[in-house]
Structure formats: structure tokens, C-alpha cells
Design a protein around this motif. Structure first.
Motif, PDB file in Angstrom:
ATOM      1  N   ARG A 149       0.872  -1.178   0.000  1.00  0.00           N
ATOM      2  CA  ARG A 149       0.000   0.000   0.000  1.00  0.00           C
ATOM      3  C   ARG A 149       0.899   1.215   0.000  1.00  0.00           C
ATOM      4  N   ALA A 150       0.849   1.971  -1.077  1.00  0.00           N
ATOM      5  CA  ALA A 150       1.655   3.184  -1.197  1.00  0.00           C
ATOM      6  C   ALA A 150       0.805   4.388  -0.861  1.00  0.00           C
ATOM      7  N   ALA A 151       1.377   5.305  -0.090  1.00  0.00           N
ATOM      8  CA  ALA A 151       0.727   6.567   0.254  1.00  0.00           C
ATOM      9  C   ALA A 151       1.601   7.701  -0.255  1.00  0.00           C
ATOM     10  N   LEU A 152       1.045   8.536  -1.117  1.00  0.00           N
ATOM     11  CA  LEU A 152       1.800   9.624  -1.722  1.00  0.00           C
ATOM     12  C   LEU A 152       1.035  10.937  -1.592  1.00  0.00           C
ATOM     13  N   THR A 153       1.783  12.038  -1.577  1.00  0.00           N
ATOM     14  CA  THR A 153       1.186  13.365  -1.521  1.00  0.00           C
ATOM     15  C   THR A 153       1.618  14.157  -2.746  1.00  0.00           C
ATOM     16  N   ARG A 154       0.655  14.852  -3.354  1.00  0.00           N
ATOM     17  CA  ARG A 154       0.953  15.699  -4.519  1.00  0.00           C
ATOM     18  C   ARG A 154       1.577  17.011  -4.040  1.00  0.00           C
ATOM     19  N   ASN A 155       2.743  17.348  -4.573  1.00  0.00           N
ATOM     20  CA  ASN A 155       3.411  18.595  -4.185  1.00  0.00           C
ATOM     21  C   ASN A 155       2.671  19.812  -4.741  1.00  0.00           C
TER      22      ASN A 155
END
Length: 231
Positions: A225-231
Motif C-alpha cells: 500500500r503506497a501513500a503519496l502526496t501531490r506537491n
């Protein structure tokens, strides 16, 4: 961004399966199977192995931890369980898929459960065409069906759809144990990080278990499960 809650420590043994018996489901990935020459509706002519009739536990954990908020987009929503999970929280929930029969089932579920959600027939690689931005995007087993230029196009599409500071949560198969079949898309953490080097922050890549309706995978399939935030 708050970190996803910890998953249970149990990590059941991966059980491989005979992909040749799966017909249009054979890649265990919606996009991969469709791109192999099948119409998207064929994927849901019978229940596909990724449709377990409830949200994946790895996403349900996020919902329970309060990490879903605002406008939520469920990419490759299928029959809508993750879209409806967001709707149940009172969030503005949209699900997209290319299989009209799956979208019909999703809309019927929403009506039966008295939940408000929007379901659209739309290509995940063309999210910019929606003309909308979302606070959270959920992706259960879509990203790992793309490779090469298709993967780059999908990431670019996500970049157009996620608000600055918004979150993208993705489930995919883990790169273990090694297998010689080559039938299932499995990703390494490095492949995930490499795909999202431009304009994204990788917050976490956690080992989780993905539920499957396959009789040979009753204990689940090892995944990330990958968690990413948009810059």
C-alpha cells in the motif's frame, strides 16, 4: 500528511494460482486483462478475483483512521466498494471505470444502501478530461497493470487530478516471493518511487495483504500500500 495506521503483523504465505484458468481475468489486474484484447465488460461478465464484495482491508484501515477527506476519486472502481466506503463517511465520492456493467452494479449498490455517489465511464489515463481536482484518489490494483509509456501516462493523469497537498493511495502486488510464471504484475518499492519522482512525495510503502476471491488465494496475496502526496 498523517501516516497510515499499522497493519496486522500477520503476513500469510502467498499462494500462486493457475492464471490460464482465469480467462479475461488472467493478469489479476483490470487494465492488463483489458489491454490483452478483452472488452472491459467481459471482466465483469462473471465476478473477477479482485471483487470481494467489500472494501479491501488496507483501504478500510485508512477510512477508519480518518485519512479520507474532501472529494474522493476511486480509479478503476469496478462495482464500487471503495467509492461507497467513502460515501458512507459522508464524503463527495466519485468512481470511474470503463466497464459499464460494473458501473451499473455500483449504482445499484448505492441505491440499495441509500448512499450518494457518482459513477462515470472514464479512462484512468485521461483524468485531466474530467476537469476536476480531488483531495484523495484511491487505486486498487490499477497502477500495476500499466508499464512503460502507459504507466507514465497514468501518473501524468493522476498529477492532473490530485490537488496540491492531496493524497494518492495505491494497492499493488508485492515483488515476493519470486515466481517463474511471470503472469502477475508485482512491483518493487523502487519501481513505485521511480514512477512518482516528479511532483510527488512518497510518504509510505507498507506491506499489506490483498484479499482475493480466488479459491487458491483464500489467505490473501502479499501486496504494497503506497501513500503519496501531490506537491
Amino acid at each position: 500528511m498523517a501516516q497510515p495506521a499499522d497493519e496486522p503483523t500477520a503476513d500469510p504465505e502467498f499462494r500462486d494460482f493457475d492464471a490460464a484458468r482465469l480467462g479475461p481475468h488472467r493478469a489479476l489486474g483490470r487494465q492488463g486483462a483489458a489491454d490483452a484484447g478483452f472488452r472491459h465488460e467481459e471482466l465483469y461478465a462473471s465476478p473477477p478475483p479482485w471483487d470481494v464484495g467489500r472494501p479491501q482491508p488496507a483501504f478500510l484501515t485508512l477510512a477508519d483512521a480518518g485519512l479520507l477527506h474532501g472529494r474522493v476519486l476511486d480509479v478503476g472502481c469496478g462495482t464500487g466498494e471503495h467509492t461507497l466506503m467513502a460515501a458512507r463517511l459522508g464524503l463527495e465520492a466519485t468512481g470511474i471505470d470503463l466497464a459499464t456493467n460494473a458501473l451499473d452494479i455500483a449504482a445499484k449498490k448505492a441505491e440499495e444502501r441509500d448512499l450518494r455517489a457518482r459513477f462515470l465511464r472514464h479512462d484512468a489515463r485521461r483524468l485531466a478530461d474530467l476537469g476536476e481536482r480531488f483531495d484523495v484518489v484511491l487505486d486498487s490494483l490499477v497502477f500495476h497493470g500499466f508499464g512503460g509509456a502507459e504507466r507514465a501516462a497514468y501518473v501524468e493523469s493522476l498529477s492532473a487530478a490530485v490537488k496540491p497537498g492531496g493524497c494518492y493511495f495505491m494497492l499493488c502486488f508485492r515483488d515476493e516471493p519470486p515466481t517463474s510464471s511471470g503472469r502477475v504484475h508485482r512491483l518493487t518499492p523502487e519501481e513505485i518511487r521511480t514512477a512518482f519522482t516528479d511532483g510527488w512525495r512518497v510518504d509510505a510503502i507498507d506491506p499489506i495483504t490483498i484479499e482475493s476471491a480466488l479459491p487458491a488465494c483464500t489467505d490473501g496475496i502479499r501486496g504494497w500500500r503506497a501513500a503519496l502526496t501531490r506537491n
